[in-house]
Scaffold this motif. Structure first.
Motif, mmCIF file in Angstrom:
data_model
loop_
_atom_site.group_PDB
_atom_site.id
_atom_site.type_symbol
_atom_site.label_atom_id
_atom_site.label_comp_id
_atom_site.label_asym_id
_atom_site.label_seq_id
_atom_site.Cartn_x
_atom_site.Cartn_y
_atom_site.Cartn_z
ATOM 1 N N GLY A 119 -4.754 -38.047 -115.779
ATOM 2 C CA GLY A 119 -3.341 -37.815 -116.056
ATOM 3 C C GLY A 119 -3.116 -36.612 -116.943
ATOM 4 N N GLY A 120 -3.863 -36.553 -118.036
ATOM 5 C CA GLY A 120 -3.718 -35.428 -118.955
ATOM 6 C C GLY A 120 -4.091 -34.110 -118.317
ATOM 7 N N GLY A 121 -5.171 -34.123 -117.541
ATOM 8 C CA GLY A 121 -5.588 -32.898 -116.869
ATOM 9 C C GLY A 121 -4.544 -32.400 -115.894
ATOM 10 N N HIS A 122 -3.923 -33.327 -115.191
ATOM 11 C CA HIS A 122 -2.873 -32.935 -114.246
ATOM 12 C C HIS A 122 -1.692 -32.313 -114.987
ATOM 13 N N GLY A 123 -1.319 -32.902 -116.121
ATOM 14 C CA GLY A 123 -0.212 -32.361 -116.889
ATOM 15 C C GLY A 123 -0.473 -30.954 -117.386
ATOM 16 N N ILE A 124 -1.679 -30.731 -117.905
ATOM 17 C CA ILE A 124 -2.022 -29.396 -118.404
ATOM 18 C C ILE A 124 -2.052 -28.386 -117.265
ATOM 19 N N SER A 125 -2.554 -28.805 -116.099
ATOM 20 C CA SER A 125 -2.614 -27.872 -114.967
ATOM 21 C C SER A 125 -1.221 -27.471 -114.498
ATOM 22 N N LEU A 126 -0.231 -28.360 -114.664
ATOM 23 C CA LEU A 126 1.143 -27.996 -114.319
ATOM 24 C C LEU A 126 1.682 -26.929 -115.264
ATOM 25 N N ASN A 127 1.204 -26.927 -116.497
ATOM 26 C CA ASN A 127 1.628 -25.914 -117.470
ATOM 27 C C ASN A 127 0.935 -24.578 -117.254
ATOM 28 N N PRO A 447 -14.666 -15.954 -118.646
ATOM 29 C CA PRO A 447 -13.665 -16.788 -119.328
ATOM 30 C C PRO A 447 -12.336 -16.772 -118.576
ATOM 31 N N TYR A 448 -11.675 -17.900 -118.558
ATOM 32 C CA TYR A 448 -10.386 -18.021 -117.874
ATOM 33 C C TYR A 448 -9.271 -17.544 -118.800
ATOM 34 N N VAL A 449 -8.416 -16.698 -118.291
ATOM 35 C CA VAL A 449 -7.250 -16.237 -119.033
ATOM 36 C C VAL A 449 -6.020 -16.545 -118.185
ATOM 37 N N PHE A 450 -5.171 -17.455 -118.644
ATOM 38 C CA PHE A 450 -4.001 -17.776 -117.835
ATOM 39 C C PHE A 450 -2.908 -16.743 -118.068
#
Length: 568
Positions: A119-127, A447-450
């Motif tokens: 659940g938390g991972g899904h929420g962060i991915s939406l952001n 490294p990932y940079v959003f």
């Protein structure tokens, strides 16, 4: 045992530490940055495990070859669509995914969703599209670390050692170990985390702590702030149980400081867990924690496989069942790898009833509660007897595990079983083991940079405090030192505040609308008066939890529960 070779801890924890064999003994590897030469209690316990040494069929010892023959015979006699492959997280090495590639090709039903962080991972991915943590070195540069819903010093003991000299603020209903070592503990009511995040956003704006550069870059912040001010400050204070005085103290501590936020699983064990987490992450972004020029980022369970291509084929057409809602009795055969659903899955009685009405194949390293319902047990060799690579969801470092012991003649590695099954069914597509390992060992991940952030702008929550009766309590689960999920030193007590009126060693029955279970009480001031606490691995806890999934990620919601307590 070989000399001077590294081995990686296979356990499901943030640290993913690495050891080295020196003169026949296992020592923490000083060359592995997060491990830094130390071994944690869980790794030590893992080394002392009583590993399975024999295969079993209907509770009778058989040879490994006999167990493989039975498995092949069963799989050839059953329609693939009537079989289920159920994988746990008893070992998180990359080679453990090999078996799934066989069952996907064979045509089994697979599972989707998570019993842990989904659940938390899904929420962060939406952001921010990906759930990726910053480099751990950035956490070391923080002045203040906000620990939200995570017992950081217990669940991440290696990482904690790297930053234990920092100033901590803990947000948690329970007075955890890290809370006792914090400058400030905000003991909020369960499932009000999103409301506290919105309250803190209001105060950040009033105190000119909004990161205007970050927010102007991602213009959805205005809608998020409108959401934050849609309720009165006093209503937030009443709902969360956190005083405005403590909120002011929060901002006094972080003002003009470099801040990081370490987010745990506790905040998202609810039906709306994704949006609750997303709201906290949006507050962090509003404050500028994602702006690495000013602050040190937000940590959750990172996607450890980010930047890697899977080395195992997977049939994307396989039907999948939500992992929380699995009815084992629907299948003629269930293959369980490295899992203990009898203890770890929600609604224990439903799990047991299902396992009693199917043919259960269990593959793992140790005998656990689920093995009692297994018709066929195939021993997996220990992590010391196979080569693997452990990718971490807590930091960016990988740990390499070499084969340093000979395999017990009655056990088999997951990869070798996969190869045996591929050959038995004349399947192709399985890559050579050494080539797979070489890929993971040598692959360099950037490294990932959003470059985008989508602030949450609307949220609807079913408030537990609106349903709660006077004689009911919030149900809380947490991690404890010296045990990991359903392994090692299991604590089966029910923890209550002394103000509840119960006594130490009282026998009580806990009842929810999903079931009931008996416990022995232990009193502690660490638990809020309106809560009950069970530690992970408690054998009775999941008799009272819902097997339904959350609203958006097919994941568990263990704390979406209100309970009553009666003397037994």
């Amino acid at each position: 045992m070989s000399l001077n070779k590294t081995v990686a801890c296979p356990l499901d924890c943030y640290d993913a530490c690495e050891a080295i064999i020196v003169n026949g003994k296992i020592r923490g590897n000083k060359e592995h940055f997060p491990t830094n030469g130390n071994l944690c209690a869980n790794f030590i316990s893992c080394n002392k495990e009583d590993y399975l040494k024999n295969a079993y069929f209907e509770n009778k010892k058989i040879s490994l070859q006999e167990s493989l023959d039975i498995l092949i015979s069963k799989l050839k006699d059953i329609e693939p669509k009537n079989t289920l492959f159920y994988k746990g997280s008893g070992n998180l090495g990359v080679m453990q995914s090999s078996l799934k590639s066989f069952f996907a090709k064979y045509g089994s039903i697979l599972t989707k969703g998570s019993l842990c962080d989904g659940g938390g991972g899904h929420g962060i991915s939406l952001n921010r599209q990906e759930v990726i943590n910053p480099p751990i070195e950035k956490l070391q540069k923080a002045d203040v670390i906000i620990v939200w819903g995570r017992n950081f010093s217990v669940t991440s003991s290696h990482l904690y050692e790297l930053v234990k000299d920092k100033t901590f603020i803990t947000i948690d209903p329970i007075k955890t170990h890290i809370a006792k070592n914090s400058e400030l503990h905000l003991s909020l009511n369960p499932k009000t985390d999103y409301e506290l995040a919105l309250l803190l956003t209001r105060f950040a704006y009033m105190q000119d702590l909004e990161d205007e550069d970050f927010c102007s870059k991602f213009n959805s912040s205005e809608d998020f702030f409108e959401l934050a001010k849609s309720r009165s400050v006093l209503s937030y204070e009443e709902a969360t149980g956190v005083s405005l005085e403590d909120v002011n103290r929060f901002f006094e501590i972080i003002e003009n400081k470099k801040v990081a936020l370490v987010l745990g699983l506790g905040v998202q064990k609810y039906y709306e867990g994704a949006n609750i987490t997303r709201c906290i992450d949006s507050f962090a972004a509003f404050l500028g924690l994602h702006n690495d020029k000013k602050h040190s980022g937000v940590w959750y369970l990172s996607n450890s496989k980010y930047g890697y291509e899977s080395q195992f084929e997977s049939n994307t057409l396989n039907k999948k069942e939500k992992v929380t809602e699995v009815d084992f009795s629907k299948y003629d055969l269930v293959f369980i790898q490295g899992a203990n659903p009898v203890v770890s899955s929600p609604n224990t009685q439903r799990v047991i009833d299902g396992l009693k009405n199917t043919f259960v194949v269990f593959m793992g390293t140790t005998y656990n509660d689920t093995c009692k319902y297994a018709n066929l047990i195939i021993p997996s060799c220990s992590f010391l007897q196979k080569s693997d690579v452990r990718l971490s969801y807590g930091h960016q470092y990988k740990a390499i595990s070499n084969k340093v012991q000979e395999v017990n003649e009655n056990s088999i590695s997951e990869y070798d079983l996969t190869k045996y099954l591929f050959d038995s069914f004349s399947f192709d597509g399985l890559k050579d083991e050494d080539k797979i390992l070489e890929y993971y060992i040598n692959k360099k991940v950037e490294p990932y940079v959003f470059d985008n952030f989508e602030f949450i702008d609307d949220i609807e929550i079913n408030h537990l405090y609106e349903e709660k009766l006077d004689n009911e309590f919030y149900f809380i689960t947490a991690k404890k030192k010296k045990n990991l999920n359903s392994s090692f030193k299991i604590d089966n007590y029910l923890y209550l505040n002394p103000k509840t009126g119960f006594k130490n060693e009282d026998n009580v029955t806990l009842t929810s609308k999903y079931g009931k279970a008996n416990f022995i009480v232990k009193l502690t001031e660490d638990v809020k008066e309106n809560c009950v606490l069970c530690y992970a691995g408690n054998k009775n806890a999941n008799y009272i939890t819902p097997y339904f999934s959350d609203e958006s990620s097919s994941s568990a919601m263990y704390q979406e529960v209100l309970v009553s307590i009666d003397l037994s």
